[in-house]
Design a protein around this motif. Structure first.
Motif, PDB file in Angstrom:
ATOM      1  N   ARG A 187      44.014  41.101  29.304  1.00  0.00           N
ATOM      2  CA  ARG A 187      44.136  42.387  30.004  1.00  0.00           C
ATOM      3  C   ARG A 187      44.751  42.207  31.389  1.00  0.00           C
ATOM      4  NH1 ARG A 187      38.947  42.833  28.897  1.00  0.00           N
ATOM      5  NH2 ARG A 187      38.394  43.706  26.881  1.00  0.00           N
ATOM      6  N   HIS A 188      45.295  41.027  31.609  1.00  0.00           N
ATOM      7  CA  HIS A 188      45.938  40.705  32.883  1.00  0.00           C
ATOM      8  C   HIS A 188      44.968  40.697  34.048  1.00  0.00           C
ATOM      9  CE1 HIS A 188      49.970  40.705  31.163  1.00  0.00           C
ATOM     10  NE2 HIS A 188      49.464  41.612  30.351  1.00  0.00           N
ATOM     11  N   HIS A 189      43.714  40.461  33.757  1.00  0.00           N
ATOM     12  CA  HIS A 189      42.743  40.254  34.840  1.00  0.00           C
ATOM     13  C   HIS A 189      42.613  38.761  35.061  1.00  0.00           C
ATOM     14  CE1 HIS A 189      40.672  44.325  33.837  1.00  0.00           C
ATOM     15  NE2 HIS A 189      41.801  44.464  34.496  1.00  0.00           N
ATOM     16  N   TYR A 190      42.562  38.411  36.322  1.00  0.00           N
ATOM     17  CA  TYR A 190      42.358  36.991  36.611  1.00  0.00           C
ATOM     18  C   TYR A 190      40.877  36.710  36.801  1.00  0.00           C
ATOM     19  CZ  TYR A 190      47.233  35.785  37.071  1.00  0.00           C
ATOM     20  OH  TYR A 190      48.535  35.506  36.789  1.00  0.00           O
ATOM     21  N   SER A 191      40.387  35.693  36.143  1.00  0.00           N
ATOM     22  CA  SER A 191      39.015  35.284  36.414  1.00  0.00           C
ATOM     23  C   SER A 191      39.037  33.825  36.854  1.00  0.00           C
ATOM     24  CB  SER A 191      38.136  35.460  35.181  1.00  0.00           C
ATOM     25  OG  SER A 191      38.693  34.758  34.102  1.00  0.00           O
ATOM     26  N   ARG A 192      38.220  33.546  37.828  1.00  0.00           N
ATOM     27  CA  ARG A 192      38.276  32.250  38.489  1.00  0.00           C
ATOM     28  C   ARG A 192      37.551  31.188  37.672  1.00  0.00           C
ATOM     29  NH1 ARG A 192      38.675  32.041  44.849  1.00  0.00           N
ATOM     30  NH2 ARG A 192      40.555  33.107  44.200  1.00  0.00           N
ATOM     31  N   ALA A 193      38.191  30.053  37.503  1.00  0.00           N
ATOM     32  CA  ALA A 193      37.589  28.961  36.733  1.00  0.00           C
ATOM     33  C   ALA A 193      37.170  27.810  37.639  1.00  0.00           C
ATOM     34  CB  ALA A 193      38.567  28.444  35.679  1.00  0.00           C
ATOM     35  N   VAL A 194      37.836  27.696  38.768  1.00  0.00           N
ATOM     36  CA  VAL A 194      37.482  26.638  39.714  1.00  0.00           C
ATOM     37  C   VAL A 194      37.351  27.276  41.091  1.00  0.00           C
ATOM     38  CG1 VAL A 194      38.298  24.546  40.860  1.00  0.00           C
ATOM     39  CG2 VAL A 194      38.632  24.809  38.402  1.00  0.00           C
ATOM     40  N   HIS A 195      36.201  27.036  41.728  1.00  0.00           N
ATOM     41  CA  HIS A 195      35.910  27.650  43.021  1.00  0.00           C
ATOM     42  C   HIS A 195      35.850  26.600  44.120  1.00  0.00           C
ATOM     43  CE1 HIS A 195      34.335  31.385  41.029  1.00  0.00           C
ATOM     44  NE2 HIS A 195      34.124  30.506  40.058  1.00  0.00           N
ATOM     45  N   ASP A 196      36.764  26.665  45.046  1.00  0.00           N
ATOM     46  CA  ASP A 196      36.684  25.886  46.292  1.00  0.00           C
ATOM     47  C   ASP A 196      36.258  24.440  46.086  1.00  0.00           C
ATOM     48  OD1 ASP A 196      37.374  28.137  47.790  1.00  0.00           O
ATOM     49  OD2 ASP A 196      35.301  28.874  47.648  1.00  0.00           O
ATOM     50  N   VAL A 197      36.965  23.742  45.240  1.00  0.00           N
ATOM     51  CA  VAL A 197      36.616  22.341  45.008  1.00  0.00           C
ATOM     52  C   VAL A 197      37.337  21.465  46.023  1.00  0.00           C
ATOM     53  CG1 VAL A 197      36.949  20.413  43.425  1.00  0.00           C
ATOM     54  CG2 VAL A 197      36.038  22.577  42.581  1.00  0.00           C
TER      55      VAL A 197
END
Lengths: 595, 314
Positions: free
Chosen positions: A36-46
């Motif tokens: 749906r062209h939504h971005y969801s975060r897989a890696v946070h501030d590593v």
């Protein structure tokens, strides 16, 4: 060793304490676009950094973001992935925003990748030499002759005999371990400053795994390469890394020196991860299952008190070609007993005959000679309808919960299928039975209408177990049934299996390459090698005092023996230490299973 | 390997024999024959006895089994029979018509391969998703175009509207352009589809990302890693499409009024000239069988895994 490629000007001095780390991630964030062209975060501030000659292990379960992080470093995220922010510094230069074209100049020359599966990671229609030399062709300006010399040198460097022959061979002509060596040769061809090993040994047998890990260690030591070690296997991480970063849900849970993290985990997630690794529990309070009454091993020939499974002199031969070709003995006089209500494990490496034994046990094919008796029935004498009815007695749970369930069926249909096959009851009876089975395997009612795709790996394996239980079998054959699962899920499934065995008096045949899991779940064990049972007995006897050389080798190869949790251990010498010190003790950390 | 080869050749011969037998039975089952059509013509004024005599001289009064064995024997010795309507040996007719058709079919196939490879490569190199989708949907368009219609449209556009190619007696190579295109476009479609599909499959293989991790660019990947892997399924489909090529050539020749096997077939059908049709069927089957035999022998060269491995495979 002599020179493999001219050193690049940017190469940090070997062992030199450079101020800039080879790789430094700062607040790296990555997200994926869904349909749906939504971005969801897989890696946070590593954030992390690796110095020359250092090994950093990135551990976590599936979906933790460890592979995504590694892919981001090398600029090879899947098409729907993007780096949202943060810096990826390769020797001080931020490459996070680089174009693919620019990154191509870095890949292979300054960053090398050792991939996971040596079989699918080699192009089947190109020679080993061509693939090992590919980076040389892409980056270097070598003549054909120079390149060939480099290739031979590299192949010899990674311990392949007859380099000239290997270079001409195709991947299918080499064994798994040899293929992985070739891939390592390809990764180090231009002496990169950073090697990313992405589950580099997860698909290999334990003894091969140990040799490959030793090789990576040796190369790192001699070349001063920085290694980013991505693994789900705490045992491997404990053995081979200087520092450990634990990821969960794309966030760093814990980071620090490996020995300190293992001895003193601060985050609860790390503690759970360590606790679920099968043999950590063993180390804590004696690994062995409380002995079941009948679980003593009977010498072959003497009938056990209560007949569970009796296998005698099983021989399975396969033709290797046309009529006159020599036969291959997949099983050579295999005998073992499993008393009813106990668990017997078959362990061994690929090609040892475990799967052939399973296929004979469940009656998929007849053995060349020998007999199998299950609950008093001679399996070999069954045919046609009798054999079909017999299948109710023995049910199979497969390794891969992703492929053993029909993706087009609902969970209800999957569990119902065996009931329909054997016409056990009417519609209402079946519905009640399915409910009962769901409850047994602790799945909520709501999953019935779903498709396997919507379930997690652990849930799928529960469905597979429910399906196997549908016909009230006496024997469950568990073929690597927990190998594809993350450690925490694995621990839950093992607990479920134990509970089911207690309540339903099931007999298990447990096939595994993972000795630590075996130690936890099995009463008795047979160690198989090249189609023979080389050693058998109670798990405790076999593990504590292995008599056969091969068993000793298997046990010694289990990762995690250097990073014993809670056991004080010498600091791991940085970049200079020699080969593995194998403690005579039992394995302490599990290999969490291969993917 | 020699025993494999012998087996494959044996299979090929069996297919040829089956094609011969089946076409023989079908042609005999049709009502009427060329002899009757030619000699029953009232203009010739032949009496029924004379016709019977002529039939006997052709061997047409014998039992079907005898005729079958006779014809089979003749085929095996290279005698393809005698065309009743044209009054020449069938072999001669084939010899005059084959080169034109072979040229058309050969060029048509080459053009189809070029088109298919072009589509597949361009689709993979396209920088924008919409462009890729557009290129990748070309085969579906191509495949739904009937050969005869395409031929007529091409003539309309290039000959009548644009007047680029004369319709009547064009120079040889100019005259080939439109027929070759007509033949190539529908055949390129399934080829392109299979090629696109297998390239997609190969591109998702782990060894592709491993090669990218060595610094390979997309064109490099396509040429060095994808091409050979994607070739195998494409070869298979190419062999099957060869049959289509022969059928397509017949229609194309008719539409463009070119002489060749297509026209010969059409005339033979009109005159119910069984021996000519029989020979054409066997020839078509032979070409098909030989092409597929060659493709089978090429497989191991493309994919080393299909060679019988003698090395250690632990």
């Amino acid at each position: 060793m002599s020179i493999i490629a001219p050193p690049l000007p940017t190469l940090g001095g070997i062992g030199a304490a450079t101020a800039t780390p080879v790789l430094e991630l700062e607040n790296l964030s990555v997200s994926y676009r869904d349909h749906r062209h939504h971005y969801s975060r897989a890696v946070h501030d590593v954030s992390l950094s690796i110095g020359a000659g250092e090994v950093l292990a990135l551990v976590g379960e599936s979906g933790s973001g460890k592979s995504t992080t590694a892919q981001a470093v090398i600029g090879l995220l899947a098409g729907n992935g993007r780096v949202d922010g943060g810096a990826i510094r390769l020797q001080g230069t931020d490459i996070a925003g680089w174009s693919q074209k620019r990154l191509e100049s870095v890949r292979g020359s300054r960053i090398g990748l050792i991939p996971q599966d040596p079989t699918s990671s080699l192009n089947p229609v190109k020679t080993i030499g061509a693939q090992v030399g590919e980076a040389l062709r892409l980056h270097g300006r070598f003549s054909r002759k120079e390149r060939l010399e480099h290739i031979f040198e590299l192949l010899a460097r990674v311990g392949l005999s007859q380099p000239a022959l290997r270079a001409r061979q195709y991947p299918h002509e080499l064994s798994g371990g040899m293929r992985q060596r070739a891939l390592i040769a390809a990764a180090i061809a231009l002496r990169p400053q950073l090697i990313i090993a992405d589950e580099a040994t997860s698909a290999l047998d334990v003894t091969v795994q140990k040799r490959i890990l030793d090789l990576i260690d040796e190369l790192r030591r001699e070349e001063g390469t920085a290694v980013l070690f991505v693994t789900h296997d705490l045992g491997v991480a404990a053995d081979r890394s200087d520092r450990l970063v634990v990821l969960q849900g794309g966030r760093i849970q814990e980071a620090g020196r490996t020995s300190e993290v293992l001895a003193n985990p601060r985050s609860s997630y790390t503690r759970a991860l360590l606790a679920d690794a099968p043999s950590l529990a063993l180390a804590a309070n004696g690994p062995w299952r409380s002995p079941v009454q009948s679980a003593t091993v009977h010498p072959a020939g003497a009938a056990p008190a209560e007949a569970g499974i009796v296998v005698r002199d099983l021989v399975q031969e396969f033709r290797t070609g046309p009529r006159n070709a020599p036969v291959f003995k997949a099983l050579d006089s295999v005998s073992f007993d499993v008393p009813a209500g106990t668990t017997h494990a078959l362990v061994g490496e690929s090609g040892s005959g475990k799967t052939t034994t399973v296929r004979a046990l469940v009656g998929f094919h007849k053995a060349t000679s020998g007999s199998i008796s299950i609950a008093g029935t001679d399996v070999g004498s069954l045919a046609g309808e009798e054999l079909r009815q017999f299948r109710r007695t023995v049910q199979l749970v497969h390794q891969n919960p992703f492929t053993s369930l029909d993706p087009r069926q609902s969970i209800r249909q999957i569990i119902e299928e065996p009931l329909l096959n054997f016409g056990t009851s009417d519609r209402a009876g079946r519905a009640a039975r399915i409910e009962g089975l769901l409850e047994r395997v602790r799945l909520p009612h709501a999953v019935l209408a779903r498709s396997p795709r919507e379930l997690s790996g652990g849930q799928r394996q529960r469905v597979a177990i429910a399906r196997a239980l549908a016909l009230d079998p006496k024997v469950l054959v568990l073929d690597e049934a927990v190998s594809a699962l993350d450690v925490t899920v694995q621990a839950q499934i093992l607990a479920l299996l134990e509970e089911l065995q207690r309540e339903l008096a099931l007999t298990y045949v447990f096939i595994s390459h993972d000795l630590a899991v075996v130690a936890q779940i099995a009463d008795t064990v047979s160690v198989m090698s090249a189609g023979r049972v080389v050693e058998s007995g109670t798990v405790k006897d076999v593990f504590l005092s292995p008599r056969h050389e091969y068993t000793r080798e298997l046990i010694a190869a289990i990762p995690g023996q250097r990073g014993a949790v809670g056991v004080p251990k010498a600091e791991r010498p940085p970049a200079t230490h020699a080969t593995a010190r194998i403690s005579p003790a039992i394995p302490t950390t599990a290999k969490a299973g291969r993917r | 390997m020699p025993s494999y080869l012998a087996g494959r050749i044996g299979q090929a011969l069996l297919v040829l024999w089956a094609a011969f037998t089946l076409s023989f039975i079908l042609l005999q089952a049709l009502p009427g024959d060329a002899l009757l059509i030619k000699y029953q013509n009232p203009d010739m004024g032949l009496s029924p006895e004379q016709i019977a005599e002529i039939r006997a001289s052709y061997g047409a009064d014998q039992s079907l089994v005898l005729q079958y064995l006779h014809t089979l024997g003749n085929f095996l010795t290279g005698n393809l029979g005698y065309s009743v309507s044209a009054s020449v040996p069938v072999l001669d007719q084939l010899a005059t018509n084959l080169p034109a058709t072979a040229r058309l079919a050969g060029l048509g196939f080459a053009a189809a391969v070029l088109l298919a490879v072009g589509i597949a490569v361009l689709a993979n190199l396209a920088r924008f998703a919409w462009l890729r989708t557009a290129i990748a949907s070309l085969p579906s368009l191509f495949i739904s175009v009937p050969v005869f219609w395409l031929g007529i449209v091409l003539i309309q556009v290039f000959s009548f509207r644009l007047k680029l190619i004369p319709v009547i007696n064009p120079p040889e190579w100019q005259g080939l352009i439109l027929p070759v295109l007509t033949l190539a476009i529908p055949i390129s479609a399934p080829l392109a589809q299979v090629l696109l599909r297998s390239m997609d499959d190969v591109l998702t293989q782990p060894f592709i990302s491993v090669a990218r991790a060595r610094g390979a660019s997309l064109p490099w990947i396509l040429w060095h890693h994808v091409a050979r892997n994607a070739l195998l399924p494409t070869l298979t489909i190419a062999g099957i499409l060869f049959g289509e090529l022969i059928g397509g050539a017949v229609v194309t020749e008719t539409v463009f009024g070119r002489s060749g096997l297509g026209q010969l077939t059409q005339q033979a059908v009109d005159n119910q000239d069984a021996s000519v049709l029989q020979a054409i069927v066997v020839l078509a089957a032979a070409v098909f069988v030989v092409v597929n035999l060659i493709i089978d022998l090429i497989y191991p060269l493309v994919d080393p895994r299909l060679k019988k491995s003698l090395g250690a495979n632990a």
